[in-house]
Design an enzyme around this catalytic site. Sequence first.
Site, PDB file in Angstrom:
ATOM      1  N   CYS A 100      47.681  -2.210  -4.185  1.00  0.00           N
ATOM      2  CA  CYS A 100      48.217  -2.448  -2.833  1.00  0.00           C
ATOM      3  C   CYS A 100      49.527  -3.223  -2.810  1.00  0.00           C
ATOM      4  O   CYS A 100      50.037  -3.544  -1.742  1.00  0.00           O
ATOM      5  CB  CYS A 100      47.159  -3.071  -1.922  1.00  0.00           C
ATOM      6  SG  CYS A 100      46.966  -4.860  -2.066  1.00  0.00           S
ATOM      7  N   CYS A 114      42.792  -6.640  -5.589  1.00  0.00           N
ATOM      8  CA  CYS A 114      43.528  -7.920  -5.560  1.00  0.00           C
ATOM      9  C   CYS A 114      42.667  -9.025  -6.165  1.00  0.00           C
ATOM     10  O   CYS A 114      43.165  -9.922  -6.826  1.00  0.00           O
ATOM     11  CB  CYS A 114      43.839  -8.334  -4.120  1.00  0.00           C
ATOM     12  SG  CYS A 114      45.187  -7.491  -3.300  1.00  0.00           S
ATOM     13  N   ASN A 136      12.798   3.127  -4.275  1.00  0.00           N
ATOM     14  CA  ASN A 136      13.832   2.879  -3.255  1.00  0.00           C
ATOM     15  C   ASN A 136      13.242   2.219  -2.011  1.00  0.00           C
ATOM     16  O   ASN A 136      13.942   1.545  -1.253  1.00  0.00           O
ATOM     17  CB  ASN A 136      14.478   4.191  -2.784  1.00  0.00           C
ATOM     18  CG  ASN A 136      15.136   5.005  -3.882  1.00  0.00           C
ATOM     19  OD1 ASN A 136      15.218   6.214  -3.786  1.00  0.00           O
ATOM     20  ND2 ASN A 136      15.613   4.344  -4.929  1.00  0.00           N
ATOM     21  N   LEU A 137      11.951   2.474  -1.775  1.00  0.00           N
ATOM     22  CA  LEU A 137      11.383   2.181  -0.458  1.00  0.00           C
ATOM     23  C   LEU A 137      11.253   0.687  -0.157  1.00  0.00           C
ATOM     24  O   LEU A 137      11.131   0.291   0.990  1.00  0.00           O
ATOM     25  CB  LEU A 137      10.017   2.869  -0.311  1.00  0.00           C
ATOM     26  CG  LEU A 137      10.050   4.399  -0.498  1.00  0.00           C
ATOM     27  CD1 LEU A 137       8.639   4.966  -0.369  1.00  0.00           C
ATOM     28  CD2 LEU A 137      10.992   5.070   0.510  1.00  0.00           C
ATOM     29  N   ASP A 188      25.635  10.806  -0.433  1.00  0.00           N
ATOM     30  CA  ASP A 188      24.724  10.391  -1.503  1.00  0.00           C
ATOM     31  C   ASP A 188      24.253  11.647  -2.214  1.00  0.00           C
ATOM     32  O   ASP A 188      24.018  12.666  -1.570  1.00  0.00           O
ATOM     33  CB  ASP A 188      23.515   9.621  -0.940  1.00  0.00           C
ATOM     34  CG  ASP A 188      22.892   8.666  -1.952  1.00  0.00           C
ATOM     35  OD1 ASP A 188      22.788   7.461  -1.666  1.00  0.00           O
ATOM     36  OD2 ASP A 188      22.506   9.138  -3.051  1.00  0.00           O
ATOM     37  N   CYS A 198      22.283  -1.616 -13.509  1.00  0.00           N
ATOM     38  CA  CYS A 198      21.850  -1.974 -12.157  1.00  0.00           C
ATOM     39  C   CYS A 198      20.366  -1.731 -11.967  1.00  0.00           C
ATOM     40  O   CYS A 198      19.672  -2.501 -11.321  1.00  0.00           O
ATOM     41  CB  CYS A 198      22.591  -1.141 -11.125  1.00  0.00           C
ATOM     42  SG  CYS A 198      24.355  -1.297 -11.254  1.00  0.00           S
ATOM     43  N   LYS A 213      18.442  12.137  -0.036  1.00  0.00           N
ATOM     44  CA  LYS A 213      18.638  10.930   0.779  1.00  0.00           C
ATOM     45  C   LYS A 213      19.474  11.217   2.017  1.00  0.00           C
ATOM     46  O   LYS A 213      19.228  10.652   3.084  1.00  0.00           O
ATOM     47  CB  LYS A 213      19.306   9.834  -0.047  1.00  0.00           C
ATOM     48  CG  LYS A 213      18.371   9.138  -1.001  1.00  0.00           C
ATOM     49  CD  LYS A 213      19.056   7.916  -1.600  1.00  0.00           C
ATOM     50  CE  LYS A 213      18.127   7.216  -2.561  1.00  0.00           C
ATOM     51  NZ  LYS A 213      18.791   6.066  -3.210  1.00  0.00           N
TER      52      LYS A 213
HETATM   53 ZN   LIG Z   1      45.263  -5.191  -3.591  1.00  0.00          ZN
END
Ligand SMILES: [Zn+2]
Lengths: 268, 73
Positions: free
Chosen positions: A248, A174, A70-71, A62, A188, A86
């Site tokens: 993948c 995927c 944050n707390l 981090d 966020c 952190k």
């Molecule tokens: Zn995948």
Amino acid sequence: MIDFTESQLERYSRHILLDSVGVEGQQKLLGSRVLIVGAGGLGAPAAMYCAAAGIGTIGIVDADAVEVSNLQRQIIHFTDDLGSAKVSSAREKMEAINPDVTVEPVKAFVNASNIVDIIEGYDFVIDGTDNFATKFLINDACVMQGIPFSHGGILRFNGQTMTVLPKESACYRCVFHKPPPKNMIPTCSEAGVLGAVAGMLGTVQAAEALKYITGAGDVLADALLTFDALPMNFRKVRLKRNPNCAVCSERPSITELRDEEQAACDLK
Amino acid sequence: MIMKLTINGEKKEVARESMTVKELLAHQGVEMPDMVSVQINGDFLERDAFDSRIVREGDEIDFLYFMGGGSSA
Ligand SMILES: [Zn+2]
């Protein structure tokens, strides 16, 4: 093989009592290496449970310092830690919980150029990051390096998690292909989350790491666990590998790590 | 005509004979289809097929949401 001391036998007695963990499973935990990316809402509970469980080496990544906002959910950090890195705050608590644990703090933002060096040598990675660019990067790097990992996401009262066994089970890409478009949605930091929801999800991620290492039960592979804490509904959606997955599949279109454009995390 | 579907594990009835996935997303109140990944009968649906894939009676459809959260590591 690690010989247990009297105090270790006592410390880990509730693990040792479990048929599917036992002395052998506890030895595996003590000999294992788990990396937690993010010492935030998900990483905090995950780090505490991994430390308490006696994961021998825990890496924690981090770049941030502890802030007062944050707390409410990042329970590894205390009011006295405000302003501290952190990773330092998290290391202190993990070592205090369990002196058997060696903590490897990495004060950095992960990016395409440092992630391979950071994840290398770990048995399992816990993604506790808050943004899609990093989530895709962790997925791609873990798939390429063959390191199993736990994906986690939370928002408001919702959480979701899946465990990826590279090239064996469905990966994050995927299912989600690529990060959502930028500039669509609030960031966020503007979206709320119930603190305990972060704890629920980070704890599931820690449990997945412990299960993977001990071999107990079945990890959340080829499945996405989602929950909504308002009605407290849990659901497991079966997934399968996408034969056209960019990372993948047999013929991946992504063969080199790259930093995705940063996108935000709200949804409606 | 009523079409029976399973959406996110719940049986739903839609008062339409046919609709595309894109129309279904709107019908189900998904305001930001860009934040949703769609799986039909266990198979992923490419985003560019949202407009063309017709939802059929009995389809099991999952809307999987993008979810961030955690820490800005
Ligand atoms: Zn995948």
